[in-house]
Enzyme design. Structure first.
Site, mmCIF file in Angstrom:
data_model
loop_
_atom_site.group_PDB
_atom_site.id
_atom_site.type_symbol
_atom_site.label_atom_id
_atom_site.label_comp_id
_atom_site.label_asym_id
_atom_site.label_seq_id
_atom_site.Cartn_x
_atom_site.Cartn_y
_atom_site.Cartn_z
ATOM 1 N N GLY A 135 0.914 4.377 -7.476
ATOM 2 C CA GLY A 135 1.943 5.350 -7.113
ATOM 3 C C GLY A 135 1.960 5.579 -5.616
ATOM 4 O O GLY A 135 0.923 5.513 -4.969
ATOM 5 N N GLY A 137 3.192 8.489 -3.066
ATOM 6 C CA GLY A 137 3.703 9.861 -3.088
ATOM 7 C C GLY A 137 3.779 10.449 -1.701
ATOM 8 O O GLY A 137 3.699 9.739 -0.696
ATOM 9 N N THR A 138 3.911 11.756 -1.670
ATOM 10 C CA THR A 138 4.057 12.471 -0.416
ATOM 11 C C THR A 138 2.821 12.324 0.454
ATOM 12 O O THR A 138 2.913 12.184 1.675
ATOM 13 C CB THR A 138 4.228 13.981 -0.715
ATOM 14 N N PHE A 139 1.655 12.374 -0.183
ATOM 15 C CA PHE A 139 0.420 12.435 0.588
ATOM 16 C C PHE A 139 -0.147 11.071 0.930
ATOM 17 O O PHE A 139 -1.050 10.953 1.732
ATOM 18 C CB PHE A 139 -0.636 13.242 -0.187
ATOM 19 N N GLY A 140 0.325 10.058 0.261
ATOM 20 C CA GLY A 140 -0.205 8.728 0.518
ATOM 21 C C GLY A 140 0.051 7.827 -0.670
ATOM 22 O O GLY A 140 1.075 7.955 -1.345
ATOM 23 N N GLN A 141 -0.915 6.947 -0.905
ATOM 24 C CA GLN A 141 -0.727 5.966 -1.959
ATOM 25 C C GLN A 141 -1.904 6.039 -2.918
ATOM 26 O O GLN A 141 -3.010 6.382 -2.518
ATOM 27 C CB GLN A 141 -0.678 4.573 -1.365
ATOM 28 N N ASP A 255 1.941 22.267 -8.240
ATOM 29 C CA ASP A 255 2.827 21.106 -8.428
ATOM 30 C C ASP A 255 2.674 20.524 -9.828
ATOM 31 O O ASP A 255 2.581 19.309 -10.008
ATOM 32 C CB ASP A 255 2.553 20.038 -7.366
HETATM 33 N N1 LIG Z 1 -6.561 8.933 -11.650
HETATM 34 C C1 LIG Z 1 -5.426 8.240 -11.766
HETATM 35 N N2 LIG Z 1 -5.321 7.245 -12.668
HETATM 36 C C2 LIG Z 1 -4.167 6.531 -12.798
HETATM 37 N N3 LIG Z 1 -3.048 6.760 -12.084
HETATM 38 C C3 LIG Z 1 -3.090 7.743 -11.159
HETATM 39 C C4 LIG Z 1 -4.278 8.519 -10.941
HETATM 40 N N4 LIG Z 1 -4.012 9.411 -9.972
HETATM 41 C C5 LIG Z 1 -2.740 9.204 -9.599
HETATM 42 N N5 LIG Z 1 -2.171 8.207 -10.303
HETATM 43 C C6 LIG Z 1 -0.777 7.728 -10.190
HETATM 44 O O1 LIG Z 1 -0.312 7.915 -8.874
HETATM 45 C C7 LIG Z 1 0.796 8.834 -8.861
HETATM 46 C C8 LIG Z 1 0.721 9.680 -7.603
HETATM 47 O O2 LIG Z 1 -0.503 10.409 -7.603
HETATM 48 P P1 LIG Z 1 -0.638 11.837 -6.945
HETATM 49 O O3 LIG Z 1 0.370 12.754 -7.605
HETATM 50 O O4 LIG Z 1 -2.044 12.289 -6.962
HETATM 51 O O5 LIG Z 1 -0.193 11.518 -5.442
HETATM 52 P P2 LIG Z 1 0.760 12.335 -4.492
HETATM 53 O O6 LIG Z 1 0.780 11.615 -3.193
HETATM 54 O O7 LIG Z 1 0.321 13.746 -4.471
HETATM 55 O O8 LIG Z 1 2.148 12.185 -5.237
HETATM 56 P P3 LIG Z 1 3.368 13.211 -5.287
HETATM 57 O O9 LIG Z 1 3.856 13.365 -3.902
HETATM 58 O O10 LIG Z 1 4.361 12.503 -6.181
HETATM 59 O O11 LIG Z 1 2.859 14.477 -5.901
HETATM 60 C C9 LIG Z 1 0.700 9.615 -10.182
HETATM 61 O O12 LIG Z 1 1.937 10.091 -10.666
HETATM 62 C C10 LIG Z 1 0.112 8.573 -11.117
HETATM 63 O O13 LIG Z 1 1.137 7.767 -11.677
#
Ligand SMILES: Nc1ncnc2c1ncn2[C@@H]1O[C@H](COP(=O)(O)OP(=O)(O)OP(=O)(O)O)[C@@H](O)[C@H]1O
Length: 516
Positions: A135, A137-141, A255
């Protein structure tokens, strides 16, 4: 900018020779293939690679074309100069164009990830080999990585190389290690486990246990048709369990949404979920940000700019439970105004006057109409001195129309929406008795969650005794027990900036950033 490996051209391989990428890919394929086929039968990743190579050592021709291929090329062409970093890479990050951090980061300050890149915790020498993107997302990958020490997959979140994201990620590490170690040491409360954290090339990396699909992906796989009620109940019970622990710790997730609830690998063939992503979380009473929560799951008090508590997570939770049942977001507004209008239409009523009086953004959405607005049965049958603005009024004020999204399900109140689902036959009388009772229980459950007044909204503990969750017969509207306010254990203490009992500095981190 310094020239990077990716930009340099390889020096003089013999024209007939296979490209280095072919060599690299066959090697990578052997390692990855091996990993996929027999993960438990192997030693650690490095051992697995060398045993692969040992196997070919006995066959000289094969060895010369695989293990010794570089030397073979060098013998054929003395100008051939093999440089490992020149191997074509299978990039996972998009865009993969190097811009910052000596060419390691792209324009968005994301580390450019590629297959087989190693992320190393230098303190412990633990290596995580990147395999695929989970994934962005906002904070990274978040990348699926092979943990060579434990012979298992982990999910590694690679935070963007920017101070604000770094600071927030430090908070994620602090809060999650507090939850894991102090509040859920035996991993029983459906909160993701953090396994490691370390700096790598100016990025904070956080390692988590590897989980499965998120609930949004699950709904999509089901063609957005919603889940069977037994799964809605099981998942709701488990999310509530996590929310009880978070409230006890004084932590607001901020969130909660289907994307942040992941399916766990099946234990004894039982379905399970865990809450992830504490990247926006904060301590109750120490709320800093006002622009939080994903729009569809944003609580009325956050929309209105009113001081918030753990109750905002219960609003999001209510939205998630409804979505699990109907397969579609309950309030998929295209703007905050649209979300609020949908809440008012679907839930009925509006936020209480004392909240509207004190909230910072009330005037964005409401008009003050005097001490009593006759006929405006706003809350609990009481009249309100506020009326929600019409679309025309918003347009006149902002000189543009508010964004209004499509309605994907019949307009109407929550009870009708649930009873009539899947909306083929809007006659609720057709439901079998058992399903009717389940639906009544679900509607009553949702009412306590998507409650406009945060003080009346059920706490996770109160909600956990609802018949929809306990599976007891539903005999009438649920009256939660009175919960005596307790100071959350976590709030009494300050956030542990020394999570996991380790030392930030020992980990190569500092709350200010590793460059200090
Ligand atoms: N422990 C994990 N196991 C499997 N997939 C994961 C795990 N953690 C995160 N992911 C995948 O990565 C995606 C993004 O993770 P996360 O929400 O922690 O990041 P983020 O940068 O905060 O994203 P967002 O900005 O969308 O909230 C999740 O929706 C999920 O599909």
């Amino acid at each position: 900018m310094e020239e990077t490996g990716r930009e340099r051209k390889a020096a003089g391989p013999p024209p007939w020779a296979p490209t280095k990428s072919t060599v690299f890919r066959s090697y990578a394929a052997a390692v990855v293939g091996d990993r996929a086929e027999a993960p438990s039968a192997r030693g650690n990743g490095v051992a697995a690679r060398s045993s692969n190579l040992r196997a070919v050592r006995k066959r000289p021709i094969v060895a010369r074309l695989t293990r010794d291929i570089v030397q073979t090329f060098e013998k054929c062409n003395p100008e051939f100069n093999y440089v490992d970093s020149l191997n074509p890479k299978h990039f996972l990050t998009s865009p993969a164009v190097p811009v910052h951090n000596d060419g390691l980061d792209n324009a968005n300050s994301d580390l450019i990830l590629y297959v087989n890149l190693e992320l190393v915790n230098k303190k412990s020498d633990r290596r995580y080999i990147v395999e695929e993107m989970l994934g962005q997302g906002t904070f990274g990958q978040v990348a699926k990585c092979w943990d060579a020490e434990t012979n298992s997959y982990v999910a590694v979140k690679v935070i963007k190389n920017q101070p604000a994201f770094y600071q927030q990620a430090i908070m994620e590490v602090s809060l999650l290690s507090m939850l894991n170690d102090k509040f859920d040491p035996d991993d029983q409360h459906h909160i993701v486990r953090m396994l490691d954290f370390f700096p790598w090339k100016n990025h904070l990396c956080i390692t988590f246990e590897m989980l499965g699909h998120n609930l949004y992906e699950l709904l999509k796989k089901n063609n957005l048709r919603g889940l069977q009620l037994q799964f809605v109940r099981t998942f709701s019970r488990q999310i509530l369990d996590a929310l009880i622990v978070m409230k006890g710790a004084g932590i607001i997730h901020c969130d909660l949404k289907p994307e942040n609830i992941l399916i766990t690998p099946k234990v004894n063939s039982a379905a399970g979920v865990k809450v992830i992503d504490f990247g926006s979380a904060c301590m109750e009473g120490k709320t800093i940000y006002s622009y939080i929560q994903s729009r569809y799951y944003r609580s009325p008090e956050v929309l209105l700019g009113y001081p918030y508590t753990t109750a905002i997570d219960m609003w999001s939770f209510g939205c998630i439970v409804a979505e699990l049942y109907i397969g579609l977001p309950l309030f998929p507004g295209a703007s905050e105004y649209d979300v609020l209008s949908r809440m008012i239409e679907i839930v009925g009523g509006q936020p209480p006057d004392d909240l509207l009086r004190e909230a910072k953004n009330t005037r964005k959405f409401f008009k003050h109409v005097g001490s009593i607005y006759p006929g405006n049965e706003a809350h609990d049958g009481l009249c309100s001195s506020y009326r929600v603005l019409t679309e025309d009024e918003v347009e006149a004020r902002d000189s543009k129309k508010p964004k209004i999204g499509k309605w994907y399900f019949p307009r109407g109140r929550l009870d009708r929406l649930i009873f009539a689902y899947p909306w083929k036959n809007l006659n609720e009388g057709n439901l079998p008795e058992t399903e009717k009772e389940d639906c009544l229980a679900l509607v009553d459950f949702l009412r306590g969650l998507v409650e406009f007044d945060p003080n009346k909204r059920w706490s996770p503990l109160q909600a956990s005794y609802h018949p929809f969750i306990t599976g007891e017969a539903f005999t009438g509207p649920y009256e939660p027990f009175r919960e005596t306010p307790v100071i959350p254990v976590g709030r009494a203490a300050t956030v542990d900036h020394n999570p996991g009992g380790g030392h930030w500095l020992a980990a190569g981190l500092s709350p200010q950033g590793w460059k200090h």
